[in-house]
Design a protein around this motif. Structure first.
Motif, PDB file in Angstrom:
ATOM      1  N   UNK A 205       0.782  -1.235   0.000  1.00  0.00           N
ATOM      2  CA  UNK A 205       0.000   0.000   0.000  1.00  0.00           C
ATOM      3  C   UNK A 205       0.820   1.294   0.000  1.00  0.00           C
ATOM      4  N   UNK A 206       2.091   1.229   0.387  1.00  0.00           N
ATOM      5  CA  UNK A 206       2.825   2.472   0.615  1.00  0.00           C
ATOM      6  C   UNK A 206       2.972   3.307  -0.662  1.00  0.00           C
ATOM      7  N   UNK A 207       3.175   2.666  -1.807  1.00  0.00           N
ATOM      8  CA  UNK A 207       3.341   3.452  -3.034  1.00  0.00           C
ATOM      9  C   UNK A 207       2.078   4.237  -3.392  1.00  0.00           C
ATOM     10  N   UNK A 208       0.909   3.580  -3.521  1.00  0.00           N
ATOM     11  CA  UNK A 208      -0.280   4.368  -3.884  1.00  0.00           C
ATOM     12  C   UNK A 208      -0.651   5.417  -2.845  1.00  0.00           C
ATOM     13  N   UNK A 209      -0.462   5.093  -1.560  1.00  0.00           N
ATOM     14  CA  UNK A 209      -0.813   6.055  -0.509  1.00  0.00           C
ATOM     15  C   UNK A 209       0.091   7.288  -0.595  1.00  0.00           C
ATOM     16  N   UNK A 210       1.397   7.067  -0.738  1.00  0.00           N
ATOM     17  CA  UNK A 210       2.313   8.203  -0.801  1.00  0.00           C
ATOM     18  C   UNK A 210       2.154   8.993  -2.093  1.00  0.00           C
ATOM     19  N   UNK A 212      -0.762   9.456  -3.721  1.00  0.00           N
ATOM     20  CA  UNK A 212      -1.956  10.285  -3.503  1.00  0.00           C
ATOM     21  C   UNK A 212      -1.626  11.471  -2.601  1.00  0.00           C
ATOM     22  N   UNK A 213      -0.850  11.210  -1.556  1.00  0.00           N
ATOM     23  CA  UNK A 213      -0.458  12.291  -0.638  1.00  0.00           C
ATOM     24  C   UNK A 213       0.315  13.380  -1.371  1.00  0.00           C
ATOM     25  N   UNK A 214       1.346  12.963  -2.130  1.00  0.00           N
ATOM     26  CA  UNK A 214       2.189  13.942  -2.813  1.00  0.00           C
ATOM     27  C   UNK A 214       1.449  14.652  -3.941  1.00  0.00           C
ATOM     28  N   UNK A 215       0.737  13.884  -4.772  1.00  0.00           N
ATOM     29  CA  UNK A 215       0.145  14.453  -5.979  1.00  0.00           C
ATOM     30  C   UNK A 215      -1.095  15.289  -5.698  1.00  0.00           C
ATOM     31  N   UNK A 216      -1.930  14.802  -4.773  1.00  0.00           N
ATOM     32  CA  UNK A 216      -3.185  15.504  -4.502  1.00  0.00           C
ATOM     33  C   UNK A 216      -3.145  16.345  -3.231  1.00  0.00           C
ATOM     34  N   UNK A 217      -2.793  15.730  -2.093  1.00  0.00           N
ATOM     35  CA  UNK A 217      -2.843  16.463  -0.824  1.00  0.00           C
ATOM     36  C   UNK A 217      -1.780  17.562  -0.782  1.00  0.00           C
ATOM     37  N   UNK A 218      -0.579  17.257  -1.267  1.00  0.00           N
ATOM     38  CA  UNK A 218       0.478  18.269  -1.297  1.00  0.00           C
ATOM     39  C   UNK A 218       0.443  19.093  -2.584  1.00  0.00           C
ATOM     40  N   UNK A 219      -0.533  18.806  -3.426  1.00  0.00           N
ATOM     41  CA  UNK A 219      -0.864  19.602  -4.617  1.00  0.00           C
ATOM     42  C   UNK A 219       0.271  19.674  -5.655  1.00  0.00           C
ATOM     43  N   UNK A 226       5.835  17.990 -14.325  1.00  0.00           N
ATOM     44  CA  UNK A 226       6.910  18.005 -13.334  1.00  0.00           C
ATOM     45  C   UNK A 226       6.396  17.493 -11.997  1.00  0.00           C
ATOM     46  N   UNK A 227       5.197  17.896 -11.648  1.00  0.00           N
ATOM     47  CA  UNK A 227       4.597  17.449 -10.400  1.00  0.00           C
ATOM     48  C   UNK A 227       4.287  15.969 -10.408  1.00  0.00           C
ATOM     49  N   UNK A 228       3.878  15.457 -11.574  1.00  0.00           N
ATOM     50  CA  UNK A 228       3.598  14.023 -11.694  1.00  0.00           C
ATOM     51  C   UNK A 228       4.870  13.211 -11.469  1.00  0.00           C
ATOM     52  N   UNK A 229       5.950  13.624 -12.107  1.00  0.00           N
ATOM     53  CA  UNK A 229       7.232  12.923 -11.942  1.00  0.00           C
ATOM     54  C   UNK A 229       7.706  13.015 -10.503  1.00  0.00           C
ATOM     55  N   UNK A 230       7.627  14.195  -9.920  1.00  0.00           N
ATOM     56  CA  UNK A 230       8.066  14.404  -8.539  1.00  0.00           C
ATOM     57  C   UNK A 230       7.262  13.529  -7.576  1.00  0.00           C
ATOM     58  N   UNK A 231       5.963  13.447  -7.798  1.00  0.00           N
ATOM     59  CA  UNK A 231       5.101  12.646  -6.925  1.00  0.00           C
ATOM     60  C   UNK A 231       5.420  11.157  -7.043  1.00  0.00           C
ATOM     61  N   UNK A 232       5.689  10.691  -8.262  1.00  0.00           N
ATOM     62  CA  UNK A 232       6.059   9.284  -8.456  1.00  0.00           C
ATOM     63  C   UNK A 232       7.355   8.961  -7.710  1.00  0.00           C
ATOM     64  N   UNK A 233       8.326   9.858  -7.797  1.00  0.00           N
ATOM     65  CA  UNK A 233       9.605   9.607  -7.121  1.00  0.00           C
ATOM     66  C   UNK A 233       9.430   9.644  -5.608  1.00  0.00           C
ATOM     67  N   UNK A 234       8.598  10.546  -5.108  1.00  0.00           N
ATOM     68  CA  UNK A 234       8.305  10.588  -3.673  1.00  0.00           C
ATOM     69  C   UNK A 234       7.680   9.284  -3.208  1.00  0.00           C
ATOM     70  N   UNK A 235       6.747   8.770  -4.010  1.00  0.00           N
ATOM     71  CA  UNK A 235       6.102   7.496  -3.675  1.00  0.00           C
ATOM     72  C   UNK A 235       7.092   6.345  -3.765  1.00  0.00           C
ATOM     73  N   UNK A 236       7.999   6.410  -4.734  1.00  0.00           N
ATOM     74  CA  UNK A 236       9.011   5.363  -4.886  1.00  0.00           C
ATOM     75  C   UNK A 236       9.925   5.303  -3.668  1.00  0.00           C
ATOM     76  N   UNK A 237      10.212   6.469  -3.064  1.00  0.00           N
ATOM     77  CA  UNK A 237      11.013   6.485  -1.840  1.00  0.00           C
ATOM     78  C   UNK A 237      10.351   5.634  -0.755  1.00  0.00           C
TER      79      UNK A 237
END
Length: 258
Positions: A205-210, A212-219, A226-237
């Motif tokens: 669950x950690x990838x989809x949850x993170x 959603x947090x980065x892409x939507x909640x953190x806007x 750029x935001x899509x790529x950044x959010x994917x990398x944040x979730x990958x972490x």
């Protein structure tokens, strides 16, 4: 009103790319302490040119290295800056004014991360870290291998600094991914050292949850692709951190069964 003296401390390893810009405005503070762990570029030379007092210390880990650098500061009030974080002259003046007023013991700074050579959307959530403080009110968590933010005393008064520090440490997809890969390894090892058990649910669950947090909640979506790529990398972490913790336990179990 006389200024309260402030010490700046920086830990470095091959930080020449942005160091001149970093140090230019910091020279207005009372002292700059720079602890280098073996740079082979012009980091040390540039630091000395801008009046920094330079020390060498073999790498101890993020928290211990910063704790050591802070211990070298002569003043109670200290500001921790990384070698790729640039403070404007107005921001430096605001820091000095805030410390002079003595209304808080620690201040949270907000960061503008440059990604693909541009800032993220002004309306996206900005990272924040307590980086300006009375050193008698904080301590570094030296048991941490990464994310070494200071622990502030429960009795300390905290406030936030208005404005943004410009951060160039995540400037490209490659650099951001490399750092998150490195940080996830350190965080997994830290958890393993503390006896933390891996979770199948978290691994799933950690990838989809993170994301959603980065892409939507953190806007992050406000920054387009750029935001899509950044959010994917944040979730990958988050995913890599959990995957590496699973790996450490898996390897240890197999070793003990032999």
């Amino acid at each position: 009103m006389s200024h309260t003296p402030i010490s700046v401390f920086i830990i470095t390893l091959n930080e020449e790319k942005y160091l001149k810009q970093v140090l230019e405005n910091l020279s207005h503070f009372d002292e700059i302490i720079l602890v280098d762990s073996g740079s082979t570029d012009k980091t040390v030379e540039l630091a000395k040119q801008y009046g920094a007092t330079v020390y060498h210390q073999d790498w101890l880990g993020f928290a211990k290295q910063k704790s050591y650098a802070m211990s070298l500061c002569k003043n109670d009030w200290v500001l921790n800056v990384d070698g790729d974080e640039i403070l404007s002259s107005d921001y430096v003046a605001a820091i000095q004014l805030a410390v002079d007023k003595q209304k808080a013991d620690a201040y949270r700074l907000y960061f503008e991360d440059i990604f693909w050579q541009l800032p993220m959307s002004v309306n996206s959530k900005k990272r924040s870290i307590v980086r300006l403080y009375n050193k008698n009110k904080v301590q570094f968590p030296t048991d941490r291998l990464v994310h070494e933010n200071v622990k502030v005393s429960k009795t300390a008064v905290q406030q936030s600094m208005p404005g943004l520090v410009t951060h160039y440490g995540y400037q490209s997809t490659e650099v951001l991914m490399e750092k998150q890969n490195k940080y996830s390894s350190l965080k997994a090892q830290e958890k393993f050292n503390k006896g933390k058990k891996p979770s199948w649910l978290k691994l799933f669950m950690v990838f989809p949850v993170m994301f959603v947090k980065a892409y939507f909640i953190e806007r992050m979506f406000l920054s387009g692709r750029r935001g899509l790529v950044h959010a994917y990398i944040s979730a990958m972490y988050g995913f890599l951190k959990e995957a590496k913790l699973h790996e450490l336990h898996f390897v240890e179990k197999n070793r003990s069964n032999k």
